[in-house]
Design a protein around this motif. Structure first.
Motif, mmCIF file in Angstrom:
data_model
loop_
_atom_site.group_PDB
_atom_site.id
_atom_site.type_symbol
_atom_site.label_atom_id
_atom_site.label_comp_id
_atom_site.label_asym_id
_atom_site.label_seq_id
_atom_site.Cartn_x
_atom_site.Cartn_y
_atom_site.Cartn_z
ATOM 1 N N LYS A 1 0.838 -1.204 0.000
ATOM 2 C CA LYS A 1 0.000 0.000 0.000
ATOM 3 C C LYS A 1 0.871 1.252 0.000
ATOM 4 C CE LYS A 1 -2.505 3.019 2.794
ATOM 5 N NZ LYS A 1 -2.052 4.383 2.968
ATOM 6 N N ASP A 2 1.928 1.232 0.803
ATOM 7 C CA ASP A 2 2.827 2.377 0.897
ATOM 8 C C ASP A 2 3.487 2.658 -0.455
ATOM 9 O OD1 ASP A 2 4.348 4.373 2.409
ATOM 10 O OD2 ASP A 2 6.053 3.023 2.195
ATOM 11 N N ASP B 1 1.025 4.320 -2.653
ATOM 12 C CA ASP B 1 0.850 5.725 -2.248
ATOM 13 C C ASP B 1 1.969 6.598 -2.807
ATOM 14 O OD1 ASP B 1 -1.466 5.275 -0.769
ATOM 15 O OD2 ASP B 1 -0.415 5.105 1.146
ATOM 16 N N TRP B 2 3.212 6.100 -2.688
ATOM 17 C CA TRP B 2 4.340 6.883 -3.202
ATOM 18 C C TRP B 2 4.286 7.017 -4.715
ATOM 19 C CZ3 TRP B 2 6.919 10.122 -0.385
ATOM 20 C CH2 TRP B 2 7.174 9.871 0.969
ATOM 21 N N ARG C 1 1.639 7.202 -6.573
ATOM 22 C CA ARG C 1 0.653 8.267 -6.873
ATOM 23 C C ARG C 1 1.248 9.624 -6.537
ATOM 24 N NH1 ARG C 1 -3.138 4.694 -3.926
ATOM 25 N NH2 ARG C 1 -3.619 3.129 -5.521
ATOM 26 N N TYR C 2 1.921 9.704 -5.399
ATOM 27 C CA TYR C 2 2.504 10.977 -4.966
ATOM 28 C C TYR C 2 3.547 11.463 -5.972
ATOM 29 C CZ TYR C 2 4.749 14.354 -1.812
ATOM 30 O OH TYR C 2 5.263 15.497 -1.249
ATOM 31 N N MET D 1 -4.254 3.737 6.393
ATOM 32 C CA MET D 1 -3.205 3.847 7.413
ATOM 33 C C MET D 1 -1.882 4.352 6.823
ATOM 34 S SD MET D 1 -1.774 0.875 9.993
ATOM 35 C CE MET D 1 -0.361 0.289 9.036
ATOM 36 N N TYR D 2 -1.176 5.139 7.606
ATOM 37 C CA TYR D 2 0.148 5.645 7.236
ATOM 38 C C TYR D 2 1.077 5.478 8.421
ATOM 39 C CZ TYR D 2 -2.417 7.699 3.399
ATOM 40 O OH TYR D 2 -3.215 7.852 2.295
ATOM 41 N N ARG E 1 5.771 9.988 6.466
ATOM 42 C CA ARG E 1 4.596 9.778 5.594
ATOM 43 C C ARG E 1 3.592 10.927 5.695
ATOM 44 N NH1 ARG E 1 8.430 6.388 4.483
ATOM 45 N NH2 ARG E 1 7.792 4.624 3.205
ATOM 46 N N LEU F 1 2.175 12.110 2.546
ATOM 47 C CA LEU F 1 1.122 11.255 1.975
ATOM 48 C C LEU F 1 -0.203 11.463 2.711
ATOM 49 C CD1 LEU F 1 3.167 7.931 1.544
ATOM 50 C CD2 LEU F 1 2.789 9.739 -0.149
ATOM 51 N N ARG G 1 -1.741 14.560 1.387
ATOM 52 C CA ARG G 1 -2.338 14.316 0.070
ATOM 53 C C ARG G 1 -3.696 13.627 0.235
ATOM 54 N NH1 ARG G 1 -2.485 10.569 -3.964
ATOM 55 N NH2 ARG G 1 -2.288 11.408 -6.070
#
Lengths: 197, 197
Positions: free
Chosen positions: A65-66, A69-70, A72-73, B180-181, B186, B189, B192
């Motif tokens: 998931k992380d 996220d990155w 997309r970022y 979750m982050y 993070r 993120l 965002r």
């Protein structure tokens, strides 16, 4: 004296892939010389007693998931974990050193990371390696033969030993002089250090 | 519906300290409601089989340097590791829940983190806890007595169990809904996600 950003990476590391998509622009806007330095992450873990984050089950789900996220970022295509994960990157890493000798390390690295983490290809497959060599402007058969020489094997081992002796314990690892930074998420700190240098 | 940013933290965690200095401004500029949620990091590690990063010797030296880098990046005073490290935060965490009941969680958290990681004070010392309660506008003796009740002990345990059941494995951990982050690094993120929410 020229400022240098050393980028230690391994084609097996998805966070190094994320960094590989940022280091050139970062070096450009800070006026630093970028050095792409392959090392063998598995050997770094072995030497330091560190373990890949995915080896803890409670973290493994979050990692995927992380990474998304990155992506997309950073505006990257959706990351796809290769079917063969952890990636057996030894041959690709050695081939990367050959690409570096021929001034093709950036092109080869982008092609290789995208093959692994966007297209999900198996970097252990010799046919995939041939395609990547060709895509990066290398002569595939000569480059693959060169990548299996003792000289190249030793060069990868030396890079790895050097990184560990300078404090590295994972990938990606950056050095600004002897100032070390670990992780794609530390590039904001790397940038700050390069601007101050 | 109001956007909520849940911030799970423990006074033992220096990276949570770094986050504590950013979450209010982040919530403000994204229009999110901030929820400060104490949990017990040691129990999270135990439940998930995770370990503190400092437990690997190759990482330990880097961690101190990394924390200093982030302090400079965030414009914070130089971080100082408390002499009693790892921090025994259990009593401070419970007292934080009492501060939360009285609407003083932000003030108490800033005072407590700065005592630990700027001044190097021992959060296990009852005199330090009394000072912190007073600094946050609590009545020290009553607050300390309340912090030792079964109700407060259970509340800390429940927060911890809830965080683990939602996927947490370390601190700080943030939730935007069930998204979750993990980690101070993070927050870009998290921001965002809050802007998109």
């Amino acid at each position: 004296m020229a400022k240098t950003l050393e980028f230690f990476f391994d084609y097996a590391s998805p966070y190094s892939y994320l960094a590989s998509e940022q280091v050139e622009a970062l070096a450009e806007r800070t006026g630093a010389e970028l050095r792409w330095r392959l090392f063998l992450l598995g050997a770094v873990f072995k030497a330091t007693g560190n373990v890949p984050p995915i080896s803890n089950p409670s973290k493994a789900g979050y990692l995927g998931k992380d990474l998304l996220d990155w992506c997309r970022y950073q505006g990257l295509p959706e990351l796809r974990m290769p079917e063969a994960f952890p990636v057996n990157s030894l041959k690709a890493d050695r081939l990367g050193l050959v690409a570096a000798e021929q001034g093709r390390i950036a092109a080869f690295s982008h092609a290789t990371y995208r093959a692994a983490f966007v297209e999900g290809k198996d970097l252990g497959d010799p046919k995939v390696l041939q395609e990547l060599a060709r895509a990066a402007g290398l002569e595939p058969e000569a480059a693959l033969a060169r990548s299996e020489t003792q000289e190249i094997k030793d060069a990868l081992r030396r890079n790895t030993e050097e990184a560990v002796s300078r404090g590295a314990f994972g990938a990606p690892t950056f050095f600004v002089g002897e100032d070390m930074y670990f992780g794609n998420d530390r590039l904001v700190l790397v940038e700050r250090a390069l601007r101050a240098a």
